[in-house]
Motif scaffolding. Sequence first.
Motif, mmCIF file in Angstrom:
data_model
loop_
_atom_site.group_PDB
_atom_site.id
_atom_site.type_symbol
_atom_site.label_atom_id
_atom_site.label_comp_id
_atom_site.label_asym_id
_atom_site.label_seq_id
_atom_site.Cartn_x
_atom_site.Cartn_y
_atom_site.Cartn_z
ATOM 1 N N THR A 1 0.839 -1.205 0.000
ATOM 2 C CA THR A 1 0.000 0.000 0.000
ATOM 3 C C THR A 1 0.873 1.254 0.000
ATOM 4 O OG1 THR A 1 -1.762 -1.162 1.157
ATOM 5 C CG2 THR A 1 -1.791 1.244 1.263
ATOM 6 N N ARG B 1 2.419 1.659 -3.478
ATOM 7 C CA ARG B 1 1.447 2.187 -4.441
ATOM 8 C C ARG B 1 1.167 3.665 -4.203
ATOM 9 N NH1 ARG B 1 -2.727 -2.872 -4.380
ATOM 10 N NH2 ARG B 1 -1.675 -4.091 -5.979
ATOM 11 N N ARG B 2 1.136 4.078 -2.943
ATOM 12 C CA ARG B 2 0.841 5.468 -2.612
ATOM 13 C C ARG B 2 1.973 6.393 -3.049
ATOM 14 N NH1 ARG B 2 -0.405 4.697 2.501
ATOM 15 N NH2 ARG B 2 1.711 4.973 3.209
ATOM 16 N N THR B 3 3.218 5.890 -3.048
ATOM 17 C CA THR B 3 4.350 6.756 -3.384
ATOM 18 C C THR B 3 4.831 6.612 -4.825
ATOM 19 O OG1 THR B 3 5.890 5.110 -2.505
ATOM 20 C CG2 THR B 3 5.184 6.857 -1.014
ATOM 21 N N HIS C 1 2.962 4.634 -7.573
ATOM 22 C CA HIS C 1 1.890 4.577 -8.565
ATOM 23 C C HIS C 1 0.805 5.596 -8.211
ATOM 24 C CE1 HIS C 1 3.814 1.040 -10.141
ATOM 25 N NE2 HIS C 1 3.780 0.468 -8.951
ATOM 26 N N THR C 2 1.097 6.838 -8.484
ATOM 27 C CA THR C 2 0.173 7.928 -8.157
ATOM 28 C C THR C 2 -0.610 8.337 -9.401
ATOM 29 O OG1 THR C 2 1.750 9.667 -8.682
ATOM 30 C CG2 THR C 2 1.820 8.788 -6.436
ATOM 31 N N HIS C 3 -1.568 9.220 -9.221
ATOM 32 C CA HIS C 3 -2.341 9.717 -10.356
ATOM 33 C C HIS C 3 -1.468 10.536 -11.314
ATOM 34 C CE1 HIS C 3 -2.433 13.106 -7.559
ATOM 35 N NE2 HIS C 3 -2.643 13.864 -8.605
ATOM 36 N N ARG C 4 -0.292 10.963 -10.855
ATOM 37 C CA ARG C 4 0.633 11.715 -11.703
ATOM 38 C C ARG C 4 1.593 10.811 -12.458
ATOM 39 N NH1 ARG C 4 3.383 15.408 -7.663
ATOM 40 N NH2 ARG C 4 2.617 13.889 -6.198
ATOM 41 N N ASP D 1 4.403 7.400 -12.609
ATOM 42 C CA ASP D 1 5.555 6.874 -11.898
ATOM 43 C C ASP D 1 6.613 7.966 -11.758
ATOM 44 O OD1 ASP D 1 7.717 5.409 -10.976
ATOM 45 O OD2 ASP D 1 7.321 3.709 -12.276
#
Length: 63
Positions: free
Chosen positions: A40, A43-45, A47-50, A52
């Motif tokens: 988790t 993924r939070r750091t 695989h962000t909405h911005r 890789d």
Amino acid sequence: MSAPDHPHPLTPSELPDADEWWHGCPSCHLPIQGGSAGLTAHRRTVHTHRGDPRTLITIELEY
């Protein structure tokens, strides 16, 4: 001054029952430590909405 709380377990003994210490990220296949909480945090750091944030490097070797 105390150390800030770490976002995921630091040792295998701190994992919840039945959680594995390491496994691969299903998105990028990097090995992740810290069980499901470590995944988790990854993924939070990463695989962000911005996208890789890592920088791709290429190393050319001469044979």
